[in-house]
Design a protein around this motif. Structure first.
Motif, short mmCIF file in Angstrom:
data_model
loop_
_atom_site.label_atom_id
_atom_site.label_comp_id
_atom_site.label_asym_id
_atom_site.label_seq_id
_atom_site.Cartn_x
_atom_site.Cartn_y
_atom_site.Cartn_z
N LEU A 1 -1.28 -1.97 -4.33
CA LEU A 1 -0.63 -2.68 -5.42
C LEU A 1 -0.59 -4.17 -5.10
N THR B 1 0.87 -1.16 0.00
CA THR B 1 0.00 0.00 0.00
C THR B 1 0.91 1.22 0.00
N LYS B 2 0.51 2.24 -0.74
CA LYS B 2 1.30 3.47 -0.81
C LYS B 2 0.45 4.66 -0.44
N ARG C 1 -1.62 -1.80 -9.77
CA ARG C 1 -2.60 -1.05 -8.99
C ARG C 1 -3.97 -1.73 -9.09
N GLU D 1 -2.63 4.23 -2.96
CA GLU D 1 -2.67 3.10 -3.89
C GLU D 1 -2.59 1.77 -3.17
N ASN E 1 -6.77 -0.59 -7.14
CA ASN E 1 -7.78 0.25 -6.48
C ASN E 1 -9.18 0.12 -7.07
N SER F 1 -7.61 8.02 -0.73
CA SER F 1 -6.44 8.38 -1.53
C SER F 1 -5.38 7.31 -1.35
N LEU G 1 -1.80 5.12 1.62
CA LEU G 1 -3.21 4.73 1.58
C LEU G 1 -3.99 5.37 2.72
#
Lengths: 257, 321
Positions: free
Chosen positions: A63, A8-9, A68, A61, A70, A59, A11
């Motif tokens: 992965l 997760t980036k 991705r 991402e 989402n 908001s 997130l």
């Protein structure tokens, strides 16, 4: 290709004004057991629901194997290889134990309503394969002798095992377990950790949310600690146990700066 | 062979009964009633798939029965289309209509879904009454042709009994096959827990619409057979009461019981044709009462309850021996 199966980036998830998860960066290594812990309301289940696609992220991402996901709808995430269980087993009460697991094979079989209606040969062929595989997962969790019982007639501990078998029947790459130990006896917890080890041996990554510290510390190779929607610590089990902030969150002590 | 007979004797008896029932020396004088039981069974089975197995309420099933009936009537009488082709077109139209409706209303759940299906049922009924240049309005249409195969015309109740029950049995078997299949498990999973069903990759929305379309097509086929049997169609046959009666049939038979549908349809039809004739408009009270009593005291359905009672009774007598 990254070695991380799930990432997760940045997130975040907010429900109106309430921020349930805030700027979470997390990387799950393939083939390992990772645990997410934290007090009630820390955002653990929100995180699970984001990964499973029940909620969509505010908001950031998610992965899966570097892609991705989402906007992938929840029912399609299962075919990508993401399976989950729920805090409450959420079994199909109108089916037997075996049928619950067979339902888990849904996405690994093809035949549709027409083939079923007319009992075509490919329907029969697929059906026997489904039965074969379902029996394999039935035995994996040790419910072989109870296959024809109604799912909800099982005691809670066994219901949770059945929920794991059903999730495993989707043939996942990563298995998300939401408080698998909750409500189990000590003996059942031991059986659960054995089962989780067997699942890892099958090459499947496990991510679990759990309250039971001894269970987590005995199982997890990596622990992520959440508090109020934010990650406050990450690392090996022993490292986490010494972390001052984690101790503060769990025992309510003041952190000396 | 003997072994086979021992296990399957009940099917053999049922098959023989089904064949000899319409003869004059047996139950011949009830052929019309038996035909209606068959037709209602077809619709009820669809309702069982939808309500009992998938857990989605429909209080407007008579609408799809009616759409099938009216399209068959209009196409075959007004436009002279071959009745079989009219039947097929009617089924396709009903299916398409159900698909577009289903796509919209299955976003709703529980009581809201019930209200929506009820509303659509009433709208369709009003259309039957108001589009009088096509449907004949409240008076309905008569003089609809019989079905025929080659030169063989289904012009007596005796012949139509076999025709209707051929379709009824086909639909029962198809439904049973579906329930035991991958699709059937997906439907029951949706009933069990929609969240869990999604989590194992079942496209919940799509399956709901699919089974709704199937149930509508079953109803449409029944409707087509209905008009080619009575040779008459009017809006009253597809009003709200008709939808309620269909739900009563499904509930009496056991919502999650395919073969119970015959039992439910038979009980309700015998009740309304033989016993409730003097009640007039008040019969809806009787249906309401039956619905409540069955739901409270035997939510699994009268048929399933009877079956269970017999099993228990047999087990007891076996013990005594």
């Amino acid at each position: 290709m990254s070695e991380f199966i799930l990432q997760t980036k940045d997130l975040s998830k907010a429900f109106g004004g309430l921020v349930a998860l805030k700027n979470l960066d997390m990387s799950i290594e393939e083939g390992k057991i990772t645990a997410v812990i934290g007090p009630n309301g820390a955002g653990k289940t929100t995180l699970f629901n984001l990964i499973a696609g029940v909620y969509s992220a505010t908001s950031g991402e998610i992965l899966f194997k570097g892609t991705r996901i989402n906007s992938v709808p929840p029912h399609k995430r299962a075919s990508l290889g993401i399976a989950r269980t729920f805090q409450h087993a959420l079994l199909f009460g109108n089916m037997t134990v075996l049928e619950n697991i067979m339902a888990g094979q849904h996405i690994r079989s093809r035949y549709g309503i027409l083939e079923a209606a007319l009992c075509l040969p490919n329907a029969k062929r697929e059906e026997s394969l489904i039965l074969l595989k379902a029996t394999k997962y039935l035995n994996l969790v040790g419910l072989g002798t109870e296959k024809d019982k109604e799912a909800l007639s099982l005691p809670l501990g066994r219901q949770k095992l059945l929920a794991i078998a059903r999730a495993m029947a989707t043939e996942p790459k990563i298995l998300l377990l939401d408080e698998p130990g909750a409500g189990l006896t000590t003996l059942e917890k031991r059986a659960l950790s054995d089962l989780i080890h067997r699942i890892i041996d099958m090459g499947i990554t496990v991510l679990l949310v759990e309250h039971d510290m001894p269970l987590v510390m005995g199982l997890a190779e990596k622990v992520i600690v959440l508090d109020s929607g934010q990650k406050i610590a990450e690392g090996g089990a022993s490292q986490i146990q010494r972390d001052k902030r984690v101790i503060a969150v769990y025992l309510g002590e003041e952190v000396e700066e | 062979m003997l072994q086979w007979l021992k296990k399957r004797w009940i099917y053999l008896v049922a098959a023989i009964l089904l064949i000899i029932i319409p003869f004059d020396w047996f139950l011949g004088k009830y052929n019309t009633l038996l035909i209606f039981i068959g037709l209602n069974t077809m619709v009820t089975v669809g309702l069982c798939l939808l309500m009992g197995y998938t857990g989605q309420v429909s209080l407007g099933q008579a609408a799809y029965y009616g759409i099938g009936a009216y399209f068959s009537a209009i196409l075959s009488k007004t436009y002279g289309v071959d009745p079989w082709i009219a039947m097929l077109i009617a089924a396709i139209i009903t299916g398409t209509f159900a698909y577009s409706i289903g796509y919209l209303i299955f976003r709703l759940k529980g009581n809201y879904l019930a209200m929506a299906t009820l509303g659509i049922g009433i709208i369709v009924w009003i259309l039957f009454r108001q589009l009088s240049q096509f449907t004949g309005g409240p008076d309905g249409m008569s003089g609809i042709p019989y079905l025929s195969i080659g030169g063989f015309v289904f012009d007596t109740p005796f012949k139509r009994y076999y025709l209707v029950w051929f379709f009824t049995l086909a639909i029962l078997l198809i439904s049973q096959n579906i329930i035991r299949s991958r699709t059937g498990r997906a439907l029951r999973a949706i009933h069990g827990s929609e969240d869990a069903a999604e989590s194992i990759g079942i496209n919940v929305a799509q399956f709901k619409v699919k089974i709704f379309v199937l149930s509508a097509v079953f109803a449409s086929l029944a409707g087509s057979l209905f008009v080619h049997h009575l040779r008459f169609v009017s809006p009253q046959q597809f009003n709200f009461l008709a939808s309620v009666k269909l739900v009563v049939m499904a509930v009496i038979g056991g919502l999650a019981s395919i073969w119970g549908a015959i039992f439910g349809a038979a009980t309700t039809n015998i009740l309304s044709d033989e016993l409730l004739l003097n009640f007039g408009e008040l019969d809806i009270i009787v249906y309401g009462l039956i619905l409540m009593l069955v739901m409270i005291f035997m939510p699994q359905g009268l048929f399933v309850k009877l079956k269970e009672t017999i099993t228990i009774w047999r087990a007891r007598t076996a013990k005594k021996d």
